[in-house]
Enzyme design. Structure first.
Site, PDB file in Angstrom:
ATOM      1  N   ARG A   1      29.816  30.831  37.945  1.00 17.25           N
ATOM      2  CA  ARG A   1      30.829  31.615  37.258  1.00 17.25           C
ATOM      3  C   ARG A   1      31.831  32.281  38.211  1.00 17.25           C
ATOM      4  NH1 ARG A   1      26.551  30.970  34.265  1.00 17.25           N
ATOM      5  NH2 ARG A   1      25.592  31.192  36.284  1.00 17.25           N
ATOM      6  N   THR A   2      31.329  33.018  39.192  1.00  9.65           N
ATOM      7  CA  THR A   2      32.221  33.870  39.991  1.00  9.65           C
ATOM      8  C   THR A   2      33.194  33.028  40.826  1.00  9.65           C
ATOM      9  OG1 THR A   2      30.358  35.396  40.110  1.00  9.65           O
ATOM     10  CG2 THR A   2      32.230  35.868  41.517  1.00  9.65           C
TER      11      THR A   2
ATOM     12  N   LYS B   1      27.163  25.530  63.114  1.00  5.91           N
ATOM     13  CA  LYS B   1      27.075  25.489  64.595  1.00  5.91           C
ATOM     14  C   LYS B   1      26.859  26.887  65.168  1.00  5.91           C
ATOM     15  CE  LYS B   1      30.596  21.898  64.546  1.00  5.91           C
ATOM     16  NZ  LYS B   1      32.040  21.722  64.791  1.00  5.91           N
TER      17      LYS B   1
ATOM     18  N   ARG C   1      31.163  36.113  48.950  1.00  2.00           N
ATOM     19  CA  ARG C   1      29.788  36.296  48.440  1.00  2.00           C
ATOM     20  C   ARG C   1      28.844  36.026  49.601  1.00  2.00           C
ATOM     21  NH1 ARG C   1      26.897  34.226  43.002  1.00  2.00           N
ATOM     22  NH2 ARG C   1      28.211  35.914  42.240  1.00  2.00           N
TER      23      ARG C   1
ATOM     24  N   HIS D   1      28.062  43.986  42.817  1.00  3.57           N
ATOM     25  CA  HIS D   1      28.846  42.829  42.347  1.00  3.57           C
ATOM     26  C   HIS D   1      29.968  43.432  41.496  1.00  3.57           C
ATOM     27  CE1 HIS D   1      30.044  39.024  40.890  1.00  3.57           C
ATOM     28  NE2 HIS D   1      28.901  38.511  40.480  1.00  3.57           N
TER      29      HIS D   1
END
Ligand code: CP
Length: 306
Positions: free
Chosen positions: A58-59, A86, A108, A136
């Protein structure tokens, strides 16, 4: 009035006036998504980078659609195919992205505080799209927007947040947002899933779901985070579903026109029954639609400072 901040890192750091400004600014953007040509030029020439170090349906999609509907250029950065594998750090990765003139970085990350740390190191605006168990904020903003849209107000409502509050960044942001906007908040869950001393925030705590239900206007069901806390915090999923699952019988107990919400993804038959999830009282998909408008409003406001 404009949002006088470079970043959106948490709901805890916002005032009620700033929350109202974001909700009011987002409202007209909802109409854009209903048009045949879903685009306005508000962010033309700006670049938005989605930097998602954790899975999201969703986000991430919502931020991408919101940025594209504002006419921004959008880059979706995939850590698994980048130099992160890396050993490049989050800050170095973001600084390199910023050097390519990114205006807004949407992050996120599994670490609480990652967005705040990043915001100190880059000139780009940083939006926290979920950091560990911390916050959030855009989920809370779209939740507030949806409650206001469906109930006509936020102040004076009684909102129950049910489930694994301790592991939930959504719950933390929702609690801050709802209290700031004048709602009563009831937290419901087994004691193992409720943080100690949380009553000090001004919420009421219930371990018995049925006792918490009378008079509740809105219920926000939380996802049982099976991948995070396993089965150690309660004896079995079946017992959890019996004690804390939202069923049609429990919806009746509120004796109100209950609004049912869930941030997703949902575990059907666990925290919410199929029947309730698909009922007319459920605003779960409305939350997702409103998320695009709220993220458009937020990115528009942040771009005003640049
Ligand atoms: N509500 C929410 O954050 O969903 P995603 O994990 O799919 O982005």
């Amino acid at each position: 009035m404009s949002l006088k901040r470079k970043d959106l890192l948490s709901i805890a750091s916002l005032s009620a006036e700033e929350i109202s400004l974001i909700l009011e600014t987002s409202d007209p953007f909802k109409e854009v998504s209903g048009r045949e040509i879903k685009k306005v030029p508000a962010l033309r020439g700006k670049t938005v980078v989605n930097l998602f170090f954790e899975p999201s349906t969703r986000t991430r999609t919502s931020f991408e659609l919101a940025a594209k509907r504002l006419s921004a250029d959008v880059i979706n950065f995939s850590p698994s195919s980048s130099s992160v594998v890396k050993g490049e750090t989050l800050i170095d990765t973001a600084r390199n992205i910023e050097s390519m003139q990114a205006d807004i970085i949407v992050l996120r990350h599994s670490s609480s505080g990652a967005a705040e740390a990043l915001a100190k190191h880059v000139h780009s605006s940083v939006i926290n799209a979920g950091d560990g168990w911390h916050e959030h904020p855009t989920q809370a903003l779209l939740d507030l927007f949806t409650i206001k849209e469906k109930k006509g107000r936020l102040a004076g409502l009684t909102v129950a947040i049910v489930g694994d509050v301790a592991h939930s960044r959504v719950a933390r942001s929702d609690i801050h947002g709802l209290l700031k906007m004048g709602a009563e908040v009831r937290l419901v869950g087994p004691p193992t899933m409720i943080p100690p001393f949380i009553e000090r925030m001004g919420v009421k705590v219930f371990s018995n779901f049925d006792k918490a239900l009378p008079g509740v206007d809105v219920v926000i069901m939380l996802r049982l985070q099976l991948e995070r806390q396993g089965r150690s915090l309660f004896p079995s999923i079946r017992e959890y579903a019996n004690l804390y699952g939202l069923t049609s019988e429990r919806v009746q107990r509120t004796e109100t026109d209950l609004l049912v919400m869930h941030p997703g993804p949902i575990n059907r038959g666990v925290e919410i029954s199929h029947e309730v999830a698909d009922s007319a009282q459920a605003a779960i998909l409305a939350q997702v639609s409103n998320g695009v408008a709220v993220r458009m409003g937020l990115m528009y406001l942040l771009s005003q400072l640049q």
